[in-house]
Design a protein around this motif. Structure first.
Motif, PDB file in Angstrom:
ATOM      1  N   ALA A 141      20.654  -0.284  45.975  1.00  0.00           N
ATOM      2  CA  ALA A 141      21.353   0.552  46.451  1.00  0.00           C
ATOM      3  C   ALA A 141      23.021   0.303  46.533  1.00  0.00           C
ATOM      4  N   SER A 142      23.388   0.108  45.399  1.00  0.00           N
ATOM      5  CA  SER A 142      24.844  -0.658  44.969  1.00  0.00           C
ATOM      6  C   SER A 142      26.008   0.441  45.885  1.00  0.00           C
ATOM      7  N   ASN A 143      25.790   1.709  45.799  1.00  0.00           N
ATOM      8  CA  ASN A 143      26.888   2.539  46.549  1.00  0.00           C
ATOM      9  C   ASN A 143      27.018   2.336  47.890  1.00  0.00           C
ATOM     10  N   LEU A 144      25.794   1.883  48.373  1.00  0.00           N
ATOM     11  CA  LEU A 144      25.796   1.645  49.865  1.00  0.00           C
ATOM     12  C   LEU A 144      26.185   0.113  50.183  1.00  0.00           C
ATOM     13  N   THR A 145      25.858  -0.939  49.508  1.00  0.00           N
ATOM     14  CA  THR A 145      26.131  -2.038  49.820  1.00  0.00           C
ATOM     15  C   THR A 145      27.209  -2.712  49.151  1.00  0.00           C
ATOM     16  N   HIS A 146      27.923  -1.958  48.267  1.00  0.00           N
ATOM     17  CA  HIS A 146      28.919  -2.368  47.278  1.00  0.00           C
ATOM     18  C   HIS A 146      29.770  -1.264  47.165  1.00  0.00           C
ATOM     19  N   PRO A 147      30.185  -0.520  48.196  1.00  0.00           N
ATOM     20  CA  PRO A 147      30.950   0.824  47.990  1.00  0.00           C
ATOM     21  C   PRO A 147      32.249   0.868  47.467  1.00  0.00           C
ATOM     22  N   GLU A 148      33.120  -0.265  47.452  1.00  0.00           N
ATOM     23  CA  GLU A 148      34.180  -0.234  46.927  1.00  0.00           C
ATOM     24  C   GLU A 148      34.391  -0.252  45.471  1.00  0.00           C
ATOM     25  N   ILE A 157      30.510  18.186  45.190  1.00  0.00           N
ATOM     26  CA  ILE A 157      29.662  16.899  44.609  1.00  0.00           C
ATOM     27  C   ILE A 157      28.551  17.064  45.665  1.00  0.00           C
ATOM     28  N   VAL A 158      27.380  16.985  45.037  1.00  0.00           N
ATOM     29  CA  VAL A 158      26.196  16.845  46.139  1.00  0.00           C
ATOM     30  C   VAL A 158      25.463  15.489  45.777  1.00  0.00           C
ATOM     31  N   PHE A 159      25.199  14.918  46.865  1.00  0.00           N
ATOM     32  CA  PHE A 159      24.593  13.485  46.811  1.00  0.00           C
ATOM     33  C   PHE A 159      22.996  13.602  46.980  1.00  0.00           C
ATOM     34  N   SER A 160      22.367  12.926  46.261  1.00  0.00           N
ATOM     35  CA  SER A 160      20.769  12.932  46.425  1.00  0.00           C
ATOM     36  C   SER A 160      20.193  11.643  46.490  1.00  0.00           C
ATOM     37  N   TRP A 217      37.327  16.664  47.821  1.00  0.00           N
ATOM     38  CA  TRP A 217      35.941  17.387  47.023  1.00  0.00           C
ATOM     39  C   TRP A 217      34.962  17.784  48.233  1.00  0.00           C
ATOM     40  N   ARG A 218      34.422  18.773  48.055  1.00  0.00           N
ATOM     41  CA  ARG A 218      33.578  19.501  49.278  1.00  0.00           C
ATOM     42  C   ARG A 218      32.158  18.491  48.898  1.00  0.00           C
ATOM     43  N   CYS A 219      31.979  17.708  49.828  1.00  0.00           N
ATOM     44  CA  CYS A 219      30.881  16.761  49.654  1.00  0.00           C
ATOM     45  C   CYS A 219      29.587  17.297  50.416  1.00  0.00           C
ATOM     46  N   ILE A 220      28.367  17.286  49.797  1.00  0.00           N
ATOM     47  CA  ILE A 220      27.215  17.936  50.336  1.00  0.00           C
ATOM     48  C   ILE A 220      26.107  16.778  50.225  1.00  0.00           C
ATOM     49  N   THR A 221      25.633  16.572  51.446  1.00  0.00           N
ATOM     50  CA  THR A 221      24.273  15.466  51.264  1.00  0.00           C
ATOM     51  C   THR A 221      23.054  16.205  51.977  1.00  0.00           C
ATOM     52  N   TRP A 222      22.038  15.643  51.465  1.00  0.00           N
ATOM     53  CA  TRP A 222      20.592  16.278  51.938  1.00  0.00           C
ATOM     54  C   TRP A 222      19.605  15.395  52.105  1.00  0.00           C
ATOM     55  N   ASP A 223      18.579  15.791  52.970  1.00  0.00           N
ATOM     56  CA  ASP A 223      17.373  14.900  52.982  1.00  0.00           C
ATOM     57  C   ASP A 223      16.293  15.718  52.234  1.00  0.00           C
ATOM     58  N   GLU A 224      15.868  15.004  51.313  1.00  0.00           N
ATOM     59  CA  GLU A 224      14.807  15.432  50.361  1.00  0.00           C
ATOM     60  C   GLU A 224      13.306  15.136  50.857  1.00  0.00           C
ATOM     61  N   ARG A 225      12.562  16.016  50.382  1.00  0.00           N
ATOM     62  CA  ARG A 225      10.992  16.386  50.977  1.00  0.00           C
ATOM     63  C   ARG A 225      10.710  14.840  51.309  1.00  0.00           C
ATOM     64  N   GLY A 254      20.346  11.196  53.299  1.00  0.00           N
ATOM     65  CA  GLY A 254      21.717  11.490  52.896  1.00  0.00           C
ATOM     66  C   GLY A 254      22.670  10.645  53.584  1.00  0.00           C
ATOM     67  N   SER A 255      22.273  10.135  54.658  1.00  0.00           N
ATOM     68  CA  SER A 255      23.281   9.209  54.923  1.00  0.00           C
ATOM     69  C   SER A 255      23.733   7.802  54.572  1.00  0.00           C
ATOM     70  N   MET A 256      23.095   7.741  53.372  1.00  0.00           N
ATOM     71  CA  MET A 256      23.331   6.579  52.440  1.00  0.00           C
ATOM     72  C   MET A 256      24.571   6.761  51.790  1.00  0.00           C
ATOM     73  N   PHE A 257      24.935   7.901  51.662  1.00  0.00           N
ATOM     74  CA  PHE A 257      26.321   8.236  50.845  1.00  0.00           C
ATOM     75  C   PHE A 257      27.528   8.349  51.782  1.00  0.00           C
ATOM     76  N   ALA A 258      27.447   7.907  53.145  1.00  0.00           N
ATOM     77  CA  ALA A 258      28.421   7.938  53.869  1.00  0.00           C
ATOM     78  C   ALA A 258      29.668   7.087  53.404  1.00  0.00           C
ATOM     79  N   PRO A 259      29.765   6.379  52.617  1.00  0.00           N
ATOM     80  CA  PRO A 259      30.919   5.646  51.977  1.00  0.00           C
ATOM     81  C   PRO A 259      31.485   6.440  51.110  1.00  0.00           C
ATOM     82  N   GLN A 260      30.760   7.343  50.368  1.00  0.00           N
ATOM     83  CA  GLN A 260      31.382   8.130  49.005  1.00  0.00           C
ATOM     84  C   GLN A 260      31.834   9.306  49.793  1.00  0.00           C
ATOM     85  N   VAL A 261      31.317   9.856  50.714  1.00  0.00           N
ATOM     86  CA  VAL A 261      31.803  11.103  51.346  1.00  0.00           C
ATOM     87  C   VAL A 261      33.174  10.822  52.056  1.00  0.00           C
TER      88      VAL A 261
END
Length: 262
Positions: free
Chosen positions: A242-249, A23-26, A47-55, A33-40
């Protein structure tokens, strides 16, 4: 630090590795990419989790310049990053801007996409009235720097009100340069309407949207879910953009249930 030299870009990424499905997080505009720390953290054991910083963002950004690009270019960046990592197929999870590029990746690189997770995003262009407000905000930021007042407004739009982690993101925003702000905002403002192309995306999709999103109206997310042939939708009570960051559960619970069905 891990970087991939692809498409003329030096993309920063993080990869948990392992033999599990990918799973790759954008991330969204002004985030990284650090905004997905709770999901990773929730998924990395299976799961193999990939995050990245976009242009124009995070450690990918060139502080002195940011050449013109579209979200189709960003979709190509994502495809090239996965090829660089030897990934033939992945679940694409994108928040806001990350959803814009993930949808376009599904349209232009369909064989790469196992499923979509679309968090607080839409298939439509920006609403004119919201865009007008964003333009005033960005103009003031680029001309005068990020004042506490502007930082508060940006936090309200992206993170909602009263979230304890807002100051650390406001500190990151102060590191943005004018070339990156200008081009990333131009890309956001000029993107095309792909709502009439959603029927071509036939992979399973999960649409997650904060109930109190100040950036994208809930009805727009519902319209996107309705246009995708195999989509389900989850509304996150009390959450903003940013619901995944502020409300991760609740987001993690919805994500785990969706991934288990694949």
């Amino acid at each position: 630090m891990p970087f991939a030299q692809v498409n003329g870009q030096k993309l920063y990424y993080e990869d948990t590795g392992g033999e599990g499905p990918v799973i790759v997080f954008s991330h969204g505009l002004l985030m990284d990419g650090s905004m997905f720390a709770p999901q990773v953290e929730a998924l990395r054991s299976t799961w193999r989790c990939i995050t990245w910083d976009e242009r124009g963002h995070g450690q990918t950004a060139d502080l002195a310049r940011c050449d013109p690009f579209t979200y189709y270019d960003s979709a190509n960046d994502l495809a090239a990053l996965l090829a660089h990592l030897g990934v033939r197929q992945a679940v694409l999870a994108g928040m806001s801007q990350g959803g814009y590029l993930s949808l376009r990746c599904a349209l232009t690189h369909p064989d790469l996409v196992r499923a979509l997770v679309l968090i607080n995003t839409q298939a439509l262009p920006e609403q004119p009235e919201k865009m007008a407000g964003h333009e005033v905000l960005m103009k003031a930021w680029m001309e005068n720097g990020l004042s506490d007042e502007i930082a508060g407004v940006v936090a309200h739009i992206i993170l909602g009100d009263g979230w304890a982690g807002a100051p650390q993101w406001q500190a990151k925003w102060r590191g943005f340069t004018v070339p990156n702000l200008m081009q990333c905002f131009t890309t956001l403002a000029s993107r095309d309407d792909i709502s009439d192309r959603l029927g071509a995306i036939t992979v399973p999709a999960l649409v997650v949207h904060g109930e109190l999103d100040n950036a994208i109206d809930l009805q727009r997310a519902q319209a996107m879910a309705d246009g995708l042939p195999r989509a389900s939708m989850v509304v996150v009570p009390g959450a903003g953009h940013a619901s995944n960051l502020t409300h991760p559960e609740p987001v993690n619970a919805a994500l785990a249930a969706f991934l288990a069905r694949l």
